[in-house]
Design a protein around this motif. Sequence first.
Motif, PDB file in Angstrom:
ATOM      1  N   THR A  41      25.178   2.585   5.840  1.00  0.00           N
ATOM      2  CA  THR A  41      23.858   2.338   6.406  1.00  0.00           C
ATOM      3  C   THR A  41      22.924   1.919   5.279  1.00  0.00           C
ATOM      4  N   THR A  42      22.225   0.812   5.496  1.00  0.00           N
ATOM      5  CA  THR A  42      21.291   0.285   4.501  1.00  0.00           C
ATOM      6  C   THR A  42      19.893   0.270   5.098  1.00  0.00           C
ATOM      7  N   TYR A  43      18.945   0.831   4.344  1.00  0.00           N
ATOM      8  CA  TYR A  43      17.543   0.799   4.728  1.00  0.00           C
ATOM      9  C   TYR A  43      16.814  -0.118   3.746  1.00  0.00           C
ATOM     10  N   GLU A  44      15.942  -0.973   4.263  1.00  0.00           N
ATOM     11  CA  GLU A  44      15.142  -1.852   3.409  1.00  0.00           C
ATOM     12  C   GLU A  44      13.703  -1.843   3.899  1.00  0.00           C
ATOM     13  N   ILE A  45      12.798  -1.737   2.957  1.00  0.00           N
ATOM     14  CA  ILE A  45      11.365  -1.802   3.268  1.00  0.00           C
ATOM     15  C   ILE A  45      10.737  -2.794   2.313  1.00  0.00           C
ATOM     16  N   SER A  46       9.969  -3.710   2.857  1.00  0.00           N
ATOM     17  CA  SER A  46       9.203  -4.613   2.003  1.00  0.00           C
ATOM     18  C   SER A  46       7.779  -4.641   2.535  1.00  0.00           C
ATOM     19  N   SER A  47       6.848  -4.660   1.595  1.00  0.00           N
ATOM     20  CA  SER A  47       5.443  -4.676   1.999  1.00  0.00           C
ATOM     21  C   SER A  47       4.653  -5.566   1.055  1.00  0.00           C
ATOM     22  N   GLU A  48       3.562  -6.049   1.572  1.00  0.00           N
ATOM     23  CA  GLU A  48       2.626  -6.835   0.771  1.00  0.00           C
ATOM     24  C   GLU A  48       1.218  -6.481   1.220  1.00  0.00           C
ATOM     25  N   VAL A  49       0.398  -6.101   0.246  1.00  0.00           N
ATOM     26  CA  VAL A  49      -0.989  -5.728   0.523  1.00  0.00           C
ATOM     27  C   VAL A  49      -1.884  -6.424  -0.486  1.00  0.00           C
ATOM     28  N   THR A  50      -2.939  -7.033   0.005  1.00  0.00           N
ATOM     29  CA  THR A  50      -3.914  -7.684  -0.865  1.00  0.00           C
ATOM     30  C   THR A  50      -5.287  -7.074  -0.592  1.00  0.00           C
ATOM     31  N   VAL A  51      -5.914  -6.560  -1.646  1.00  0.00           N
ATOM     32  CA  VAL A  51      -7.250  -5.970  -1.528  1.00  0.00           C
ATOM     33  C   VAL A  51      -8.148  -6.537  -2.614  1.00  0.00           C
ATOM     34  N   ARG A  52      -9.419  -6.472  -2.365  1.00  0.00           N
ATOM     35  CA  ARG A  52     -10.387  -6.915  -3.350  1.00  0.00           C
ATOM     36  C   ARG A  52     -11.268  -5.719  -3.696  1.00  0.00           C
ATOM     37  N   VAL A  53     -11.186  -5.281  -4.948  1.00  0.00           N
ATOM     38  CA  VAL A  53     -12.031  -4.200  -5.436  1.00  0.00           C
ATOM     39  C   VAL A  53     -13.130  -4.887  -6.236  1.00  0.00           C
ATOM     40  N   VAL A  54     -12.923  -5.083  -7.501  1.00  0.00           N
ATOM     41  CA  VAL A  54     -13.798  -5.930  -8.299  1.00  0.00           C
ATOM     42  C   VAL A  54     -13.191  -7.334  -8.335  1.00  0.00           C
ATOM     43  N   PHE A  55     -11.853  -7.348  -8.425  1.00  0.00           N
ATOM     44  CA  PHE A  55     -11.124  -8.597  -8.356  1.00  0.00           C
ATOM     45  C   PHE A  55      -9.957  -8.409  -7.385  1.00  0.00           C
ATOM     46  N   LYS A  56      -9.283  -9.460  -7.048  1.00  0.00           N
ATOM     47  CA  LYS A  56      -8.214  -9.429  -6.058  1.00  0.00           C
ATOM     48  C   LYS A  56      -6.933  -8.805  -6.631  1.00  0.00           C
TER      49      LYS A  56
ATOM     50  N   ASP B 129     -10.372  -1.646   9.702  1.00  0.00           N
ATOM     51  CA  ASP B 129     -10.084  -2.570  10.804  1.00  0.00           C
ATOM     52  C   ASP B 129      -9.784  -4.003  10.370  1.00  0.00           C
ATOM     53  N   ASP B 130      -9.664  -4.254   9.080  1.00  0.00           N
ATOM     54  CA  ASP B 130      -9.268  -5.578   8.585  1.00  0.00           C
ATOM     55  C   ASP B 130      -7.805  -5.529   8.173  1.00  0.00           C
ATOM     56  N   GLU B 131      -7.056  -6.547   8.554  1.00  0.00           N
ATOM     57  CA  GLU B 131      -5.657  -6.617   8.139  1.00  0.00           C
ATOM     58  C   GLU B 131      -5.604  -7.038   6.676  1.00  0.00           C
ATOM     59  N   VAL B 132      -4.949  -6.201   5.852  1.00  0.00           N
ATOM     60  CA  VAL B 132      -4.851  -6.473   4.418  1.00  0.00           C
ATOM     61  C   VAL B 132      -3.412  -6.723   3.984  1.00  0.00           C
ATOM     62  N   GLY B 133      -2.467  -6.601   4.913  1.00  0.00           N
ATOM     63  CA  GLY B 133      -1.082  -6.834   4.546  1.00  0.00           C
ATOM     64  C   GLY B 133      -0.135  -6.538   5.682  1.00  0.00           C
ATOM     65  N   HIS B 134       1.135  -6.463   5.327  1.00  0.00           N
ATOM     66  CA  HIS B 134       2.173  -6.198   6.316  1.00  0.00           C
ATOM     67  C   HIS B 134       3.318  -5.416   5.681  1.00  0.00           C
ATOM     68  N   LEU B 135       4.124  -4.809   6.539  1.00  0.00           N
ATOM     69  CA  LEU B 135       5.280  -4.037   6.110  1.00  0.00           C
ATOM     70  C   LEU B 135       6.425  -4.345   7.067  1.00  0.00           C
ATOM     71  N   THR B 136       7.611  -4.535   6.521  1.00  0.00           N
ATOM     72  CA  THR B 136       8.807  -4.766   7.318  1.00  0.00           C
ATOM     73  C   THR B 136       9.830  -3.700   6.957  1.00  0.00           C
ATOM     74  N   ALA B 137      10.379  -3.048   7.974  1.00  0.00           N
ATOM     75  CA  ALA B 137      11.399  -2.016   7.765  1.00  0.00           C
ATOM     76  C   ALA B 137      12.664  -2.435   8.514  1.00  0.00           C
ATOM     77  N   THR B 138      13.806  -2.332   7.837  1.00  0.00           N
ATOM     78  CA  THR B 138      15.076  -2.745   8.421  1.00  0.00           C
ATOM     79  C   THR B 138      16.128  -1.660   8.203  1.00  0.00           C
ATOM     80  N   LYS B 139      16.907  -1.415   9.224  1.00  0.00           N
ATOM     81  CA  LYS B 139      18.054  -0.505   9.124  1.00  0.00           C
ATOM     82  C   LYS B 139      19.282  -1.285   9.580  1.00  0.00           C
ATOM     83  N   LYS B 140      20.275  -1.373   8.684  1.00  0.00           N
ATOM     84  CA  LYS B 140      21.527  -2.066   9.002  1.00  0.00           C
ATOM     85  C   LYS B 140      22.660  -1.051   8.963  1.00  0.00           C
ATOM     86  N   THR B 141      23.468  -1.031  10.004  1.00  0.00           N
ATOM     87  CA  THR B 141      24.607  -0.129  10.053  1.00  0.00           C
ATOM     88  C   THR B 141      25.872  -0.960  10.213  1.00  0.00           C
ATOM     89  N   ASP B 142      26.815  -0.738   9.319  1.00  0.00           N
ATOM     90  CA  ASP B 142      28.101  -1.428   9.379  1.00  0.00           C
ATOM     91  C   ASP B 142      29.190  -0.412   9.064  1.00  0.00           C
TER      92      ASP B 142
END
Length: 120
Positions: free
Chosen positions: A48-63, A31-44
């Motif tokens: 057709t181009t698909y793009e996905i970018s994500s960023e996740v930050t977690v702390r195990v022993v270190f970040k 239930d804690d937000e640790v990141g985000h994801l963006t998905a894009t579909k471009k058609t011309d």
Amino acid sequence: MKYFLIVFAFCLGASVFGQVEKGFYRVTSDDDEVGHLTATKKTDREVTTYEISSEVTVRVVFKLRMTNEIQAVFKEGVLIYSSATLYLNDKVYSDTRIEKKQGFYFVKKDGHETKIFQSA
């Protein structure tokens, strides 16, 4: 009538120059937000181009910060190019590129190159 022409021109422009669909998503853990994801579909036209970018930050022993950039380009339903890069704490952890050439796919993964030939 003037407004109708403006709306018609806008709709025509959107269909001529392509369409973009975009989605934004939260990444959660316990239930804690640790990141985000963006998905894009471009058609011309036929591309057709698909793009996905994500960023996740977690702390195990270190970040740990993991960022992922993925792209795939299709022309008339056939893959012509793709790339996937994973960054771990802002350094490239894994990098893959695939490109369609004459009769084969050229694959480069973490410096290793290979060819995949298409069957007839």
